[in-house]
Design a protein around this motif. Sequence first.
Motif, PDB file in Angstrom:
ATOM      1  N   THR A 148       0.849  -1.179   0.000  1.00  0.00           N
ATOM      2  CA  THR A 148       0.000   0.000   0.000  1.00  0.00           C
ATOM      3  C   THR A 148       0.889   1.234   0.000  1.00  0.00           C
ATOM      4  N   PRO A 149       0.337   2.390  -0.368  1.00  0.00           N
ATOM      5  CA  PRO A 149       1.162   3.604  -0.303  1.00  0.00           C
ATOM      6  C   PRO A 149       1.652   3.886   1.118  1.00  0.00           C
ATOM      7  N   GLU A 150       0.827   3.555   2.116  1.00  0.00           N
ATOM      8  CA  GLU A 150       1.246   3.777   3.496  1.00  0.00           C
ATOM      9  C   GLU A 150       2.437   2.913   3.871  1.00  0.00           C
ATOM     10  N   VAL A 151       2.420   1.643   3.449  1.00  0.00           N
ATOM     11  CA  VAL A 151       3.547   0.747   3.743  1.00  0.00           C
ATOM     12  C   VAL A 151       4.804   1.220   3.025  1.00  0.00           C
ATOM     13  N   ILE A 152       4.673   1.637   1.773  1.00  0.00           N
ATOM     14  CA  ILE A 152       5.841   2.146   1.038  1.00  0.00           C
ATOM     15  C   ILE A 152       6.421   3.356   1.752  1.00  0.00           C
ATOM     16  N   ALA A 153       5.549   4.269   2.175  1.00  0.00           N
ATOM     17  CA  ALA A 153       6.015   5.458   2.887  1.00  0.00           C
ATOM     18  C   ALA A 153       6.750   5.074   4.170  1.00  0.00           C
ATOM     19  N   GLU A 154       6.200   4.127   4.910  1.00  0.00           N
ATOM     20  CA  GLU A 154       6.819   3.742   6.171  1.00  0.00           C
ATOM     21  C   GLU A 154       8.137   3.002   5.965  1.00  0.00           C
ATOM     22  N   ILE A 155       8.279   2.301   4.839  1.00  0.00           N
ATOM     23  CA  ILE A 155       9.576   1.689   4.506  1.00  0.00           C
ATOM     24  C   ILE A 155      10.618   2.776   4.319  1.00  0.00           C
ATOM     25  N   TYR A 156      10.285   3.805   3.557  1.00  0.00           N
ATOM     26  CA  TYR A 156      11.255   4.865   3.289  1.00  0.00           C
ATOM     27  C   TYR A 156      11.415   5.829   4.466  1.00  0.00           C
ATOM     28  N   GLN A 157      10.527   5.764   5.425  1.00  0.00           N
ATOM     29  CA  GLN A 157      10.694   6.537   6.659  1.00  0.00           C
ATOM     30  C   GLN A 157      11.448   5.758   7.732  1.00  0.00           C
TER      31      GLN A 157
END
Length: 370
Positions: A148-157
């Motif tokens: 999900t976009p949220e998971v992708i964001a949290e990976i890069y965060q």
Amino acid sequence: MHIGRHRAVLGALAVGVLALSACGTDRNVTNADLNPELRELEVDCGTTSVVAEGSSAQKNAMDVFARDFGVKCPGSHLNYTSSGSGKGVAAFTAGQVDFAGSDEPLTGDEVEAARQRCEGNPAWNIPMVFGPLAVTYNVPGVRDLTLTPEVIAEIYQGRITRWNDPAIERLNPESSLPALDIVPFYRSDESGTSANFQKYLSVATDGLWEGEGKTFRPGRGVGQGRSGTDGVTSSVEQTEGGITYAAWAFPKNVGLDIAAIDSGSGPVELTGESAGRAIESARVSGQGHDLRLDLDSLYGNDAPGVYPIVLATYEIVCSDGYDAPTARSVKAALRVAAHAGAENLEQAGHVPLPPEFRKKVLESVEAIRE
């Protein structure tokens, strides 16, 4: 992993694109070799060749357009210099080229400079080249992955650091995810790809992602920067646990795995059809024949079957102010480009204009005054 294949396959990709470009002057390529719609298209070719410059993201698509234009209008050429959006717009406003390719519509002082170049008439932003961005990864034994976009964001965060994190496991209940560190790669150079990927993450996560612009901004100490699309994709290929974002052509042709995206209505794989649905439903925020897009409507599209991570790029043209032969040739080149076939465009990492969206584009093209 496919260590050792990357350079060879990228070389093959480059050869394929060069072959498309070369076809523009190949006497053996005829109207019969084009897709059915383009074969039947009647074109008032004009009498001059067309010169354009700008976005490197458009280069492969322009090679396809140039080949088709050369076939439909024998003796005419579409000559495109891939110099970057900024240089392309500057060349256009200086009157050095007939149109500019740009990753973004005209803004600020560019609008007035373009008006002056167009003899006091407004320039139009016409979105004609669309390239999906893929989220590609290297997890041994995992060929199907949903994010999900949220998971992708949290990976890069740096909030999600292992591939068997519960947030990823919930999205992939049928996959056996390893206890493997996630190694995020991102573009270290300024990039329109990074700008659009960050815009997507911000819109799709309702602001969870705060980075913006052409410089990618991961969490402190998260990930590894690499220059260029080749740099990030080759790093993923050679690194178990790697993940990155890249123009579709590279992972697609190299054979890297590509994640499906779940925007809230179920997983959607990246295909020409799923990316086309995002383009079809994108809203126009410009006025009249100026077709600048509302990117929130593109990147925030959570409808079933839609793959929303699509880079939209524009042709910047004069609405009026060309001499008649130039106007006729520019319109002919863009008319041909709008009918480019799916097979060649997808090989080059792009998707064709969906029929209803193409109608809007052609209305703007036809409205250019001669």
